[in-house]
Motif scaffolding. Structure first.
Motif, PDB file in Angstrom:
ATOM      1  N   UNK A 182       0.926  -1.332   0.068  1.00 16.81           N
ATOM      2  CA  UNK A 182      -0.103   0.090  -0.116  1.00 16.81           C
ATOM      3  C   UNK A 182       0.616   1.248   0.105  1.00 16.81           C
ATOM      4  N   UNK A 183       0.141   2.523  -0.324  1.00 17.09           N
ATOM      5  CA  UNK A 183       0.975   3.803  -0.284  1.00 17.09           C
ATOM      6  C   UNK A 183       0.029   4.642   0.241  1.00 17.09           C
ATOM      7  N   UNK A 184       0.627   5.890   0.664  1.00 22.94           N
ATOM      8  CA  UNK A 184      -0.158   6.947   0.562  1.00 22.94           C
ATOM      9  C   UNK A 184       0.605   8.332   0.205  1.00 22.94           C
ATOM     10  N   UNK A 185       0.170   9.499   0.120  1.00 17.50           N
ATOM     11  CA  UNK A 185       0.905  10.559  -0.253  1.00 17.50           C
ATOM     12  C   UNK A 185       0.650  11.816   0.646  1.00 17.50           C
ATOM     13  N   UNK A 186       1.366  12.432   1.292  1.00 14.92           N
ATOM     14  CA  UNK A 186       1.332  13.677   2.275  1.00 14.92           C
ATOM     15  C   UNK A 186       1.836  14.628   1.581  1.00 14.92           C
ATOM     16  N   UNK A 187       1.013  15.672   1.391  1.00 12.60           N
ATOM     17  CA  UNK A 187       1.375  17.176   0.629  1.00 12.60           C
ATOM     18  C   UNK A 187       2.091  17.848   2.030  1.00 12.60           C
ATOM     19  N   UNK A 188       3.290  17.937   2.184  1.00 16.02           N
ATOM     20  CA  UNK A 188       3.856  18.519   3.366  1.00 16.02           C
ATOM     21  C   UNK A 188       4.042  20.171   3.070  1.00 16.02           C
ATOM     22  N   UNK A 189       3.689  20.544   1.934  1.00 18.38           N
ATOM     23  CA  UNK A 189       3.578  21.828   1.428  1.00 18.38           C
ATOM     24  C   UNK A 189       2.475  22.552   2.090  1.00 18.38           C
ATOM     25  N   UNK A 190       1.162  21.957   1.831  1.00 18.37           N
ATOM     26  CA  UNK A 190      -0.219  22.259   2.560  1.00 18.37           C
ATOM     27  C   UNK A 190      -0.304  21.546   3.897  1.00 18.37           C
ATOM     28  N   UNK A 191       0.429  20.593   4.383  1.00 27.02           N
ATOM     29  CA  UNK A 191       0.242  20.044   5.458  1.00 27.02           C
ATOM     30  C   UNK A 191      -1.071  19.251   5.677  1.00 27.02           C
ATOM     31  N   UNK A 192      -1.605  18.220   4.404  1.00 24.22           N
ATOM     32  CA  UNK A 192      -2.423  17.618   4.280  1.00 24.22           C
ATOM     33  C   UNK A 192      -2.452  16.476   3.335  1.00 24.22           C
ATOM     34  N   UNK A 193      -3.198  15.413   3.346  1.00 19.66           N
ATOM     35  CA  UNK A 193      -3.247  14.325   2.419  1.00 19.66           C
ATOM     36  C   UNK A 193      -3.222  14.948   1.000  1.00 19.66           C
ATOM     37  N   UNK A 194      -2.685  14.268   0.051  1.00 18.04           N
ATOM     38  CA  UNK A 194      -2.568  14.707  -1.561  1.00 18.04           C
ATOM     39  C   UNK A 194      -3.554  13.895  -2.179  1.00 18.04           C
ATOM     40  N   UNK A 195      -4.671  14.315  -2.556  1.00 22.68           N
ATOM     41  CA  UNK A 195      -5.638  13.577  -3.450  1.00 22.68           C
ATOM     42  C   UNK A 195      -5.325  13.899  -4.976  1.00 22.68           C
ATOM     43  N   UNK A 249       0.729  19.742  -8.014  1.00 19.89           N
ATOM     44  CA  UNK A 249       0.936  21.142  -7.367  1.00 19.89           C
ATOM     45  C   UNK A 249       0.597  22.053  -8.204  1.00 19.89           C
ATOM     46  N   UNK A 250       0.631  21.889  -9.757  1.00 14.43           N
ATOM     47  CA  UNK A 250       0.389  22.917 -10.606  1.00 14.43           C
ATOM     48  C   UNK A 250      -1.247  23.112 -10.664  1.00 14.43           C
ATOM     49  N   UNK A 251      -1.916  22.069 -10.257  1.00 14.04           N
ATOM     50  CA  UNK A 251      -3.432  22.173 -10.299  1.00 14.04           C
ATOM     51  C   UNK A 251      -3.819  23.042  -8.891  1.00 14.04           C
ATOM     52  N   UNK A 252      -3.078  22.983  -7.944  1.00 14.59           N
ATOM     53  CA  UNK A 252      -3.312  23.771  -6.693  1.00 14.59           C
ATOM     54  C   UNK A 252      -2.787  25.085  -6.731  1.00 14.59           C
ATOM     55  N   UNK A 253      -2.131  25.529  -7.820  1.00 12.57           N
ATOM     56  CA  UNK A 253      -1.529  27.004  -7.922  1.00 12.57           C
ATOM     57  C   UNK A 253      -0.544  27.266  -7.304  1.00 12.57           C
ATOM     58  N   UNK A 254       0.185  26.308  -6.906  1.00  7.78           N
ATOM     59  CA  UNK A 254       1.739  26.303  -6.320  1.00  7.78           C
ATOM     60  C   UNK A 254       2.614  27.075  -7.273  1.00  7.78           C
ATOM     61  N   UNK A 286       6.802  20.772  -3.611  1.00  7.40           N
ATOM     62  CA  UNK A 286       7.095  20.992  -4.970  1.00  7.40           C
ATOM     63  C   UNK A 286       8.629  20.918  -4.925  1.00  7.40           C
ATOM     64  N   UNK A 287       9.526  20.831  -3.825  1.00  6.31           N
ATOM     65  CA  UNK A 287      11.074  20.973  -3.869  1.00  6.31           C
ATOM     66  C   UNK A 287      11.649  19.635  -3.030  1.00  6.31           C
ATOM     67  N   UNK A 288      11.198  18.976  -2.718  1.00  7.57           N
ATOM     68  CA  UNK A 288      11.640  17.845  -1.832  1.00  7.57           C
ATOM     69  C   UNK A 288      10.613  16.741  -1.485  1.00  7.57           C
ATOM     70  N   UNK A 289      11.117  15.453  -1.139  1.00  4.79           N
ATOM     71  CA  UNK A 289      10.399  14.355  -0.884  1.00  4.79           C
ATOM     72  C   UNK A 289      11.078  13.397   0.056  1.00  4.79           C
ATOM     73  N   UNK A 290      10.472  12.500   0.452  1.00  7.14           N
ATOM     74  CA  UNK A 290      10.827  11.425   1.595  1.00  7.14           C
ATOM     75  C   UNK A 290       9.997  10.355   1.558  1.00  7.14           C
ATOM     76  N   UNK A 291      10.542   9.198   2.116  1.00  9.51           N
ATOM     77  CA  UNK A 291       9.919   8.075   2.021  1.00  9.51           C
ATOM     78  C   UNK A 291      10.621   7.186   3.344  1.00  9.51           C
ATOM     79  N   UNK A 292       9.841   6.190   3.565  1.00  8.19           N
ATOM     80  CA  UNK A 292      10.225   5.252   4.669  1.00  8.19           C
ATOM     81  C   UNK A 292       9.479   3.864   4.333  1.00  8.19           C
ATOM     82  N   UNK A 293      10.066   2.675   5.011  1.00  2.00           N
ATOM     83  CA  UNK A 293       9.315   1.466   5.079  1.00  2.00           C
ATOM     84  C   UNK A 293       8.384   1.478   5.971  1.00  2.00           C
ATOM     85  N   UNK A 294       7.020   1.497   5.746  1.00  2.00           N
ATOM     86  CA  UNK A 294       6.174   1.427   6.706  1.00  2.00           C
ATOM     87  C   UNK A 294       5.408   0.003   6.664  1.00  2.00           C
TER      88      UNK A 294
END
Length: 295
Positions: A182-195, A249-254, A286-294
């Motif tokens: 499984x996976x999930x994406x967290x938008x750390x720029x806006x502090x919320x999940x990324x749909x 990010x483009x669709x959210x006007x960042x 928009x400028x960084x990312x991270x992951x980990x083994x969950x």
């Protein structure tokens, strides 16, 4: 395929019981015949234990016959002659019906080397494997002695049979044969999940073409509606999970560079526990990312 209720197997005549379970173990209905004597079964685990006991207590020549009842992997001649429906589906699940020339030559080489040394076919539960992991397993097992390989073959046959029985029989309990990715994406720029992020899961290959396993889009919780792989083992192997974050990010006007600093993000990882739960999240700006083994 609809499952056979365990209650129906418990109530069936011996001939019918054996016929319904005849191919749980490849071309070996004698195993179901011996297990029939221990009915009724309280659950599928108890049924499978009875079938395994029949094999464990069988004489060496019968165990060898069980091993030899299995086909070689990716063998064109045996495919042309006709595999059981179960063997065909299992080999196809690992892409063994779609090999490159280099992959076919590699399988032919290790099949021949294995048979020449041990006198019986190499057996592995292919639903738990990718093409690359099978070839690696071949090489690891070739140095073994015959006794070790006979027992290893029986262990793999049990894994194959467990998956077949799980698909065939419905019961209140379950065999532990399934994993999940499984996976999930967290938008750390806006502090919320990324749909709405498009993602692609690919099985990587060195000798042949890499294979797309699934495509999905994250939901309002930043997750996919279903596991990327679920309801079956997660095959041992190397994978890439690619996230299309630039469009998100483009669709959210960042404000973003043109082209964006991060557009498609590939995460490469490996699976080693087919029945485990592997969670591969993405934490992104928009400028960084991270992951980990969950998990």
């Amino acid at each position: 395929m609809s499952q056979i209720p365990l209650s129906e197997l418990n109530a069936a005549g011996k001939t019918d019981f054996v016929a319904k379970l005849a191919n749980v173990f490849e071309y070996s209905p004698w195993i179901a015949e011996q297990a029939a004597s221990f009915r009724p079964f309280a659950g599928i685990v108890q049924l499978f234990d009875a079938m395994k006991a029949a094999v464990d207590h069988a004489p060496p020549e019968l165990k060898l016959a069980l091993i030899k009842a299995h086909p070689d992997l990716a063998d064109k001649t045996q495919r042309a002659a006709g595999l059981t429906a179960e063997s065909s589906a299992e080999q196809n699940s690992a892409g063994l019906d779609r090999l490159s020339d280099a992959e076919y030559e590699a399988f032919e080489r290790v099949n021949n080397a294995y048979r020449a040394k041990f006198g019986f076919p190499y057996i592995v539960c292919v639903r738990r494997q990718t093409k690359e992991s099978i070839l690696r397993d071949f090489e690891l097992r070739l140095p073994n002695d015959t006794g070790t390989e006979m027992q290893r073959s029986i262990d793999e046959i049990f894994r194959i049979a467990a998956l077949r029985l799980d698909q065939l029989v419905g019961a209140d309990d379950r065999l532990k044969v399934h994993g999940r990715l499984s996976t999930h994406v967290l938008d750390n720029h806006n502090g919320k999940p990324a749909p709405g992020i498009e993602l692609v899961l690919t099985e990587l290959s060195e000798l042949g073409l890499s294979r797309v396993v699934t495509r999905a889009i994250t939901n309002s919780d930043g997750r996919t509606d279903a596991p990327l792989i679920g309801g079956r083992p997660v095959p041992i192997g190397r994978y890439e999970l690619r996230f299309s974050v630039g469009k998100y990010f483009a669709s959210r006007g960042v404000p973003m560079a043109d082209p964006p600093f991060l557009d498609d993000i590939p995460l490469r990882f490996a699976v080693s526990e087919p029945e485990g739960h592997l969670h591969v999240p993405l934490l992104v700006t928009p400028w960084s990312y991270a992951t980990y083994r969950g998990s």
